[in-house]
Write a protein that holds these residues in place. Structure first.
Motif, PDB file in Angstrom:
ATOM      1  N   ASN A  29      16.314   0.866   3.700  1.00 47.53           N
ATOM      2  CA  ASN A  29      17.904   0.890   3.846  1.00 47.53           C
ATOM      3  C   ASN A  29      18.339   1.857   2.515  1.00 47.53           C
ATOM      4  O   ASN A  29      19.517   1.957   2.354  1.00 47.53           O
ATOM      5  CB  ASN A  29      18.526  -0.038   4.097  1.00 47.53           C
TER       6      ASN A  29
ATOM      7  N   PRO B 161      -0.532   6.746  -7.572  1.00 50.34           N
ATOM      8  CA  PRO B 161       0.504   7.490  -6.684  1.00 50.34           C
ATOM      9  C   PRO B 161       1.937   7.551  -6.812  1.00 50.34           C
ATOM     10  O   PRO B 161       2.296   6.373  -6.751  1.00 50.34           O
ATOM     11  CB  PRO B 161      -0.232   7.357  -5.093  1.00 50.34           C
TER      12      PRO B 161
ATOM     13  N   SER C  55      10.839  -3.921   4.547  1.00 49.28           N
ATOM     14  CA  SER C  55      11.976  -4.446   5.284  1.00 49.28           C
ATOM     15  C   SER C  55      12.877  -3.470   5.582  1.00 49.28           C
ATOM     16  O   SER C  55      13.042  -2.515   5.143  1.00 49.28           O
ATOM     17  CB  SER C  55      12.526  -5.510   4.115  1.00 49.28           C
TER      18      SER C  55
ATOM     19  N   ASN D  69       5.779   8.200  -5.264  1.00 52.22           N
ATOM     20  CA  ASN D  69       6.444   8.747  -4.013  1.00 52.22           C
ATOM     21  C   ASN D  69       7.934   8.828  -4.305  1.00 52.22           C
ATOM     22  O   ASN D  69       8.603   9.852  -4.897  1.00 52.22           O
ATOM     23  CB  ASN D  69       6.035   7.989  -2.736  1.00 52.22           C
TER      24      ASN D  69
ATOM     25  N   TYR E  12       8.276  -1.755 -11.425  1.00 52.49           N
ATOM     26  CA  TYR E  12       7.196  -2.650 -11.801  1.00 52.49           C
ATOM     27  C   TYR E  12       5.897  -2.032 -12.168  1.00 52.49           C
ATOM     28  O   TYR E  12       4.942  -3.021 -12.600  1.00 52.49           O
ATOM     29  CB  TYR E  12       7.084  -3.926 -10.663  1.00 52.49           C
TER      30      TYR E  12
ATOM     31  N   ARG F  97      11.855   8.932 -12.468  1.00 51.13           N
ATOM     32  CA  ARG F  97      11.883   7.742 -11.735  1.00 51.13           C
ATOM     33  C   ARG F  97      13.090   7.102 -11.736  1.00 51.13           C
ATOM     34  O   ARG F  97      13.909   7.177 -12.606  1.00 51.13           O
ATOM     35  CB  ARG F  97      10.770   6.681 -12.389  1.00 51.13           C
TER      36      ARG F  97
HETATM   37  C1  LIG Z   1      18.280   0.659  -3.768  1.00 56.14           C
HETATM   38  C2  LIG Z   1      16.938  -0.033  -3.237  1.00 56.14           C
HETATM   39  C3  LIG Z   1      16.962  -0.189  -2.024  1.00 56.14           C
HETATM   40  C4  LIG Z   1      15.688  -0.600  -1.470  1.00 56.14           C
HETATM   41  N1  LIG Z   1      15.713  -0.893  -0.306  1.00 56.14           N
HETATM   42  C5  LIG Z   1      14.393  -1.307   0.341  1.00 56.14           C
HETATM   43  C6  LIG Z   1      14.147  -1.384   1.847  1.00 56.14           C
HETATM   44  O1  LIG Z   1      15.278  -1.411   2.379  1.00 56.14           O
HETATM   45  N2  LIG Z   1      13.106  -1.937   2.236  1.00 56.14           N
HETATM   46  C7  LIG Z   1      11.977  -2.444   1.393  1.00 56.14           C
HETATM   47  O2  LIG Z   1      11.136  -2.751   2.149  1.00 56.14           O
HETATM   48  N3  LIG Z   1      12.124  -2.100  -0.061  1.00 56.14           N
HETATM   49  C8  LIG Z   1      13.281  -1.661  -0.344  1.00 56.14           C
HETATM   50  N4  LIG Z   1      13.467  -1.248  -1.821  1.00 56.14           N
HETATM   51  C9  LIG Z   1      12.148  -1.556  -2.480  1.00 56.14           C
HETATM   52  C10 LIG Z   1      11.032  -0.436  -2.545  1.00 56.14           C
HETATM   53  O3  LIG Z   1      10.595  -0.556  -1.233  1.00 56.14           O
HETATM   54  C11 LIG Z   1       9.886  -0.627  -3.773  1.00 56.14           C
HETATM   55  O4  LIG Z   1      10.636  -0.505  -4.716  1.00 56.14           O
HETATM   56  C12 LIG Z   1       8.894   0.251  -3.384  1.00 56.14           C
HETATM   57  O5  LIG Z   1       7.934   0.035  -4.587  1.00 56.14           O
HETATM   58  C13 LIG Z   1       9.452   1.690  -3.806  1.00 56.14           C
HETATM   59  O6  LIG Z   1       8.564   2.859  -3.456  1.00 56.14           O
HETATM   60  P1  LIG Z   1       8.724   4.339  -3.883  1.00 56.14           P
HETATM   61  O7  LIG Z   1       7.533   5.153  -3.350  1.00 56.14           O
HETATM   62  O8  LIG Z   1       9.994   4.652  -3.914  1.00 56.14           O
HETATM   63  O9  LIG Z   1       8.356   4.057  -5.482  1.00 56.14           O
HETATM   64  P2  LIG Z   1       6.905   4.465  -6.259  1.00 56.14           P
HETATM   65  O10 LIG Z   1       7.262   3.988  -7.633  1.00 56.14           O
HETATM   66  O11 LIG Z   1       6.925   5.758  -6.062  1.00 56.14           O
HETATM   67  O12 LIG Z   1       5.706   3.631  -5.551  1.00 56.14           O
HETATM   68  C14 LIG Z   1       5.874   2.322  -5.146  1.00 56.14           C
HETATM   69  C15 LIG Z   1       4.458   1.806  -5.134  1.00 56.14           C
HETATM   70  O13 LIG Z   1       3.839   2.326  -4.108  1.00 56.14           O
HETATM   71  C16 LIG Z   1       2.549   3.433  -4.357  1.00 56.14           C
HETATM   72  N5  LIG Z   1       2.383   4.400  -3.441  1.00 56.14           N
HETATM   73  C17 LIG Z   1       3.600   5.201  -3.261  1.00 56.14           C
HETATM   74  N6  LIG Z   1       3.080   6.085  -2.484  1.00 56.14           N
HETATM   75  C18 LIG Z   1       1.847   5.916  -2.199  1.00 56.14           C
HETATM   76  C19 LIG Z   1       0.799   6.511  -1.542  1.00 56.14           C
HETATM   77  N7  LIG Z   1       1.134   7.668  -0.767  1.00 56.14           N
HETATM   78  N8  LIG Z   1      -0.389   5.998  -1.365  1.00 56.14           N
HETATM   79  C20 LIG Z   1      -0.570   4.727  -2.007  1.00 56.14           C
HETATM   80  N9  LIG Z   1       0.176   4.007  -2.599  1.00 56.14           N
HETATM   81  C21 LIG Z   1       1.379   4.787  -2.865  1.00 56.14           C
HETATM   82  C22 LIG Z   1       2.812   3.435  -5.829  1.00 56.14           C
HETATM   83  O14 LIG Z   1       1.625   3.810  -6.444  1.00 56.14           O
HETATM   84  C23 LIG Z   1       3.367   2.285  -6.230  1.00 56.14           C
HETATM   85  O15 LIG Z   1       2.396   1.321  -6.646  1.00 56.14           O
HETATM   86  C24 LIG Z   1      14.673  -0.725  -2.368  1.00 56.14           C
HETATM   87  C25 LIG Z   1      14.511  -0.483  -3.686  1.00 56.14           C
HETATM   88  C26 LIG Z   1      15.882  -0.107  -4.125  1.00 56.14           C
HETATM   89  C27 LIG Z   1      15.979  -0.041  -5.750  1.00 56.14           C
END
Ligand SMILES: Cc1cc2nc3c(=O)[nH]c(=O)nc-3n(C[C@H](O)[C@H](O)[C@H](O)COP(=O)(O)OP(=O)(O)OC[C@H]3O[C@@H](n4cnc5c(N)ncnc54)[C@H](O)[C@@H]3O)c2cc1C
Length: 478
Positions: free
Chosen positions: A130, A69, A145, A71, A77, A32
């Motif tokens: 992004n 879940p 976003s 991804n 958080y 992660r």
């Molecule tokens: C460098 C950086 C750039 C970013 N840029 C953006 C951006 O441009 N726009 C934006 O909106 N955010 C952005 N983020 C924030 C990001 O969207 C959030 O941190 C988001 O929670 C990450 O999703 P993940 O799948 O990577 O993380 P994970 O920790 O895998 O998932 C985040 C949450 O989504 C849930 N989830 C994931 N997949 C599923 C699924 N298939 N079904 C149901 N629930 C699911 C998980 O259970 C968890 O609660 C950015 C963060 C960083 C560090």
């Protein structure tokens, strides 16, 4: 019976199940973005079909566990611990473009780059984070976003349908803007407050031809100016001169330290990144100030670089590195002042200079976009769950450190940054809002949703996740 025997014998053989080695590093079984809030889960399960997911949900229920879940793994958080079944969605990677319907269906395990790389060669785009390593569904359930907020509104504004296996159901559900009753309420909550209601196996978003943007040579017009620390005032003045940004312009101010390969490794820098999604000639007019001698003479780098669409996120790759402790401090501002930006830079410089090797990668991003479309897409009575449509300034501050002992200092720094940038808004009585995709353990959920929205989230969670198998910041919290 050990957990290992139990879960492996009870789940279908098509599910890959791993029981973490508790002696190994916490990232070994669950790679992660951040170590914050992360400990070894009960098991990591990788389903290969919806039937597998349904079986894993049943196992979670019987064994009174929670299911997370995962991804892209950027949700620092999200609590992951010994009571968690960590559901690795990496088998759900399909990306299906329907050019006739102008839509794309994105599998529940796709990260941004996977969608970008499928759509771009076909000449299409959609709302995507992004950052290449961020999960599309993870971002979507918090609003999504993206670089074209100013043109299309948020990701949740271009959604056509969602396919989900709700925790309280034994079969998948296809829902969309025309759903009725409880299904419509579920759809609305998934658009911005969608954590912990079920497993989303795909989302269908509107898709747009890249040719509609009339890009010069089919490339995104970008311009970068890098200023040394003593020029913070000029950098901030130039950045704020673009407020409110043109709908096709995204301008971002970033505080970061020079990489090891730079002439002065670790030197504090201010980067202004401008991206214009239209013809180069128009871009140059809109950003004319960035060519003024007054600013270019103070910058150590000053260049205009057209970039291929699929490389749009390459510049932010270093921010995706896994490991270390990172927590988000975020806010949306209506206004902020030059003075606040300058003092924020001072606080960042001070925090990082205490131990360059241990915390020098900490960064602050202040981005801005036009809010017109975001407000328009919310309509008269916004049914979706995103409160900051009229805020055009977004702040993401990430203290990033190796030693957990730094946490108190890091929290003080993060809070100081947010407090400084909110000064102007608070003086005018403007409510504090932050971004649900950028929250951290223990945050007041009144900064993410209105009281009315919190009530609706609780009600919808009570119906679709009756037994609280999922995790939502409003209902389960930390
Ligand atoms: C460098 C950086 C750039 C970013 N840029 C953006 C951006 O441009 N726009 C934006 O909106 N955010 C952005 N983020 C924030 C990001 O969207 C959030 O941190 C988001 O929670 C990450 O999703 P993940 O799948 O990577 O993380 P994970 O920790 O895998 O998932 C985040 C949450 O989504 C849930 N989830 C994931 N997949 C599923 C699924 N298939 N079904 C149901 N629930 C699911 C998980 O259970 C968890 O609660 C950015 C963060 C960083 C560090």
């Amino acid at each position: 019976m050990t957990a290992e025997n139990d879960i492996r014998s009870l789940l279908p053989s098509s599910c890959i199940v791993t029981i973490p080695d508790v002696e190994a590093h916490v990232q070994a079984a669950t790679p992660r973005w951040s170590d914050s809030g992360l400990s070894h889960p009960y098991a990591v399960a990788t389903p290969s079909s919806e039937a597998d997911i349904i079986a894993i949900i049943a196992y979670t229920r019987t064994n009174k566990l929670k299911i997370i879940p995962a991804n892209g793994g950027h949700g620092s958080y999200v609590p992951v611990n010994g009571g968690t079944i960590y559901l690795d969605m990496s088998s759900f990677k399909d990306v299906v473009l329907n050019e006739t319907e102008e839509e794309v269906t994105i599998g529940g395990g796709c990260v941004t780059s996977e969608v970008l790389n499928q759509l771009t060669p076909k000449g299409w785009y959609t709302a995507l984070p992004n950052s290449n390593a961020v999960g599309v569904i993870g971002a979507f359930i918090g609003g999504l976003s993206h670089s074209l907020n100013g043109k299309h509104g948020l990701g949740i504004d271009v959604v056509k349908s969602i396919r989900i296996i709700p925790f309280s159901s034994t079969e998948p559900l296809d829902i969309g803007p025309n759903s009725q009753g409880q299904e419509k309420e579920l759809f609305n909550v998934l658009c911005g407050a969608g954590h912990g209601l079920g497993i989303i196996t795909s989302v269908t978003l509107q898709a747009f031809p890249i040719s509609n943007l009339s890009l010069t040579d089919n490339k995104i017009w970008t311009r970068r100016l890098i200023f040394p620390a003593p020029q913070i005032s000029a950098a901030a003045r130039l950045y704020t001169s673009f407020w409110p940004p043109h709908p096709k312009l995204v301008s971002v101010l970033i505080f970061l330290r020079a990489p090891p390969s730079a002439p002065r490794p670790g030197a504090p820098m201010i980067m202004l990144a401008l991206s214009y999604f239209g013809p180069a000639e128009a871009a140059e007019k809109v950003t004319a100030k960035s060519f003024d001698e007054e600013f270019t003479s103070k910058a150590i780098v000053n260049m205009t670089v057209p970039i291929e669409w699929e490389k749009a996120n390459d510049g932010s790759a270093p921010l995706n590195a896994h490991g270390g402790f990172k927590e988000y401090f975020s806010c949306y501002c209506k206004e902020t002042s030059l003075g606040s930006i300058e003092r924020t830079f001072g606080a960042w410089e001070k925090f990082t200079s205490k131990d360059l090797l241990g915390r020098g990668t900490s960064y602050v991003v202040i981005g801005s976009w036009s809010t017109e479309q975001m407000v328009a897409k919310g309509g008269q009575k916004d049914e979706k769950f995103f409160v900051a449509r009229d805020r055009g300034i977004f702040v993401q501050c990430v203290p990033w450190y190796k030693d957990i002992g730094v946490k108190a200092d890091a929290d003080a720094f993060g809070n100081e940054v947010i407090d400084m940038l909110r000064e102007q808004d608070r003086a005018r009585g403007t409510k504090d809002w932050c971004f649900v995709n950028n929250i951290r353990e223990g945050i007041d959920v009144g900064e993410i949703y209105t009281d009315e929205q919190i009530e609706s989230i609780r009600a919808v969670k009570g119906i679709w996740d009756e037994e609280a198998l999922g995790w939502n910041p409003v209902v389960e919290g930390w």
